[in-house]
Motif scaffolding. Sequence first.
Motif, PDB file in Angstrom:
ATOM      1  N   UNK A  98      31.755  29.597  46.538  1.00  0.00           N
ATOM      2  CA  UNK A  98      31.890  29.659  45.088  1.00  0.00           C
ATOM      3  C   UNK A  98      32.213  28.272  44.554  1.00  0.00           C
ATOM      4  N   UNK A  99      31.526  27.876  43.490  1.00  0.00           N
ATOM      5  CA  UNK A  99      31.906  26.641  42.813  1.00  0.00           C
ATOM      6  C   UNK A  99      33.279  26.829  42.172  1.00  0.00           C
ATOM      7  N   UNK A 100      33.855  25.739  41.736  1.00  0.00           N
ATOM      8  CA  UNK A 100      35.165  25.811  41.076  1.00  0.00           C
ATOM      9  C   UNK A 100      35.091  26.698  39.827  1.00  0.00           C
ATOM     10  N   UNK A 101      34.004  26.553  39.057  1.00  0.00           N
ATOM     11  CA  UNK A 101      33.842  27.355  37.841  1.00  0.00           C
ATOM     12  C   UNK A 101      33.648  28.831  38.181  1.00  0.00           C
ATOM     13  N   UNK A 102      32.919  29.111  39.261  1.00  0.00           N
ATOM     14  CA  UNK A 102      32.705  30.499  39.673  1.00  0.00           C
ATOM     15  C   UNK A 102      34.024  31.136  40.112  1.00  0.00           C
ATOM     16  N   UNK A 103      34.808  30.401  40.884  1.00  0.00           N
ATOM     17  CA  UNK A 103      36.096  30.918  41.335  1.00  0.00           C
ATOM     18  C   UNK A 103      37.033  31.175  40.157  1.00  0.00           C
ATOM     19  N   UNK A 104      36.983  30.286  39.168  1.00  0.00           N
ATOM     20  CA  UNK A 104      37.829  30.460  37.988  1.00  0.00           C
ATOM     21  C   UNK A 104      37.428  31.727  37.223  1.00  0.00           C
ATOM     22  N   UNK A 105      36.130  31.958  37.069  1.00  0.00           N
ATOM     23  CA  UNK A 105      35.688  33.169  36.373  1.00  0.00           C
ATOM     24  C   UNK A 105      36.097  34.430  37.143  1.00  0.00           C
ATOM     25  N   UNK A 106      35.973  34.365  38.460  1.00  0.00           N
ATOM     26  CA  UNK A 106      36.368  35.505  39.294  1.00  0.00           C
ATOM     27  C   UNK A 106      37.860  35.791  39.150  1.00  0.00           C
ATOM     28  N   UNK A 107      38.687  34.739  39.226  1.00  0.00           N
ATOM     29  CA  UNK A 107      40.139  34.912  39.213  1.00  0.00           C
ATOM     30  C   UNK A 107      40.691  35.213  37.825  1.00  0.00           C
ATOM     31  N   UNK A 108      40.170  34.527  36.817  1.00  0.00           N
ATOM     32  CA  UNK A 108      40.759  34.635  35.485  1.00  0.00           C
ATOM     33  C   UNK A 108      40.142  35.735  34.625  1.00  0.00           C
ATOM     34  N   UNK A 109      38.897  36.110  34.924  1.00  0.00           N
ATOM     35  CA  UNK A 109      38.237  37.163  34.148  1.00  0.00           C
ATOM     36  C   UNK A 109      38.063  38.436  34.973  1.00  0.00           C
ATOM     37  N   UNK A 110      37.417  38.285  36.117  1.00  0.00           N
ATOM     38  CA  UNK A 110      37.065  39.453  36.924  1.00  0.00           C
ATOM     39  C   UNK A 110      38.245  40.247  37.437  1.00  0.00           C
ATOM     40  N   UNK A 111      39.225  39.573  38.002  1.00  0.00           N
ATOM     41  CA  UNK A 111      40.350  40.276  38.602  1.00  0.00           C
ATOM     42  C   UNK A 111      41.235  40.978  37.583  1.00  0.00           C
ATOM     43  N   UNK A 112      41.124  40.600  36.318  1.00  0.00           N
ATOM     44  CA  UNK A 112      41.943  41.193  35.272  1.00  0.00           C
ATOM     45  C   UNK A 112      41.189  42.241  34.448  1.00  0.00           C
ATOM     46  N   UNK A 113      39.929  42.459  34.783  1.00  0.00           N
ATOM     47  CA  UNK A 113      39.124  43.418  34.031  1.00  0.00           C
ATOM     48  C   UNK A 113      38.410  44.336  35.021  1.00  0.00           C
ATOM     49  N   UNK A 114      38.990  45.521  35.226  1.00  0.00           N
ATOM     50  CA  UNK A 114      38.459  46.422  36.249  1.00  0.00           C
ATOM     51  C   UNK A 114      37.146  47.079  35.835  1.00  0.00           C
ATOM     52  N   UNK A 115      36.738  46.914  34.584  1.00  0.00           N
ATOM     53  CA  UNK A 115      35.416  47.390  34.186  1.00  0.00           C
ATOM     54  C   UNK A 115      34.332  46.422  34.668  1.00  0.00           C
ATOM     55  N   UNK A 116      34.725  45.199  34.949  1.00  0.00           N
ATOM     56  CA  UNK A 116      33.800  44.206  35.477  1.00  0.00           C
ATOM     57  C   UNK A 116      33.866  44.131  36.993  1.00  0.00           C
ATOM     58  N   UNK A 117      35.068  44.137  37.525  1.00  0.00           N
ATOM     59  CA  UNK A 117      35.287  43.993  38.968  1.00  0.00           C
ATOM     60  C   UNK A 117      36.221  45.092  39.432  1.00  0.00           C
ATOM     61  N   UNK A 118      35.710  45.974  40.244  1.00  0.00           N
ATOM     62  CA  UNK A 118      36.470  47.133  40.681  1.00  0.00           C
ATOM     63  C   UNK A 118      37.697  46.735  41.496  1.00  0.00           C
TER      64      UNK A 118
END
Length: 202
Positions: A50-70
Amino acid sequence: MKADDDTYVIVENLRLMLLAYQPTEPIYFGCRFKLFVKQGYMSGGAGYILSRAALRRFAEIGLHNHSLCSAEQRGDEDVQMGQCLERVGVRAGDSRDTYGRHRMLPFWPEAHLDPDDMKGDMSFFPFYIYYRYNQGQNCCSDYTVSFHYVSKNSMYAMEYFFYRLRPFGISINCFSSWQKDLTSEKLIEMATDFSRKMQAQD
């Protein structure tokens, strides 16, 4: 990078591949499979980066929104990761080289290099792989990054073959025209240019 403990990674080739990209680009790389996720997903065994930007989106958006990331721990990790990253706007990158040869492989080297070994554990592979794949000597890039299902003994052997064995009289140097007195900045600049020229034409 995420990889299994039986994944062998040639870190120098990984660094070369990534030189062509910026860490601010939301992108990730691996051995791309075509099922279950619209843009495909990366095989967990071959490892994914994962690029730095990809990891940031995963950690800051995905992990906090279970409709996006289970948040449920079920199903295959690599498929769920692929679904999550697609939903947070991370692009699935192409890790092949300019000749279309794969650089991140989900099996051990012999399984890919043997022209007659597309059977058994590998039988599912042609149905999953996103890009065209050639079984045999033309399967893999000269700058391959990773192999999976590599045993401990094979890891020792690969380490020896890659970093110590030198066939006398054979010199393979892709930078033979470079001067020995290059500065580190110029060396990185030339390596970056070489990396960009090596990217697959997707």
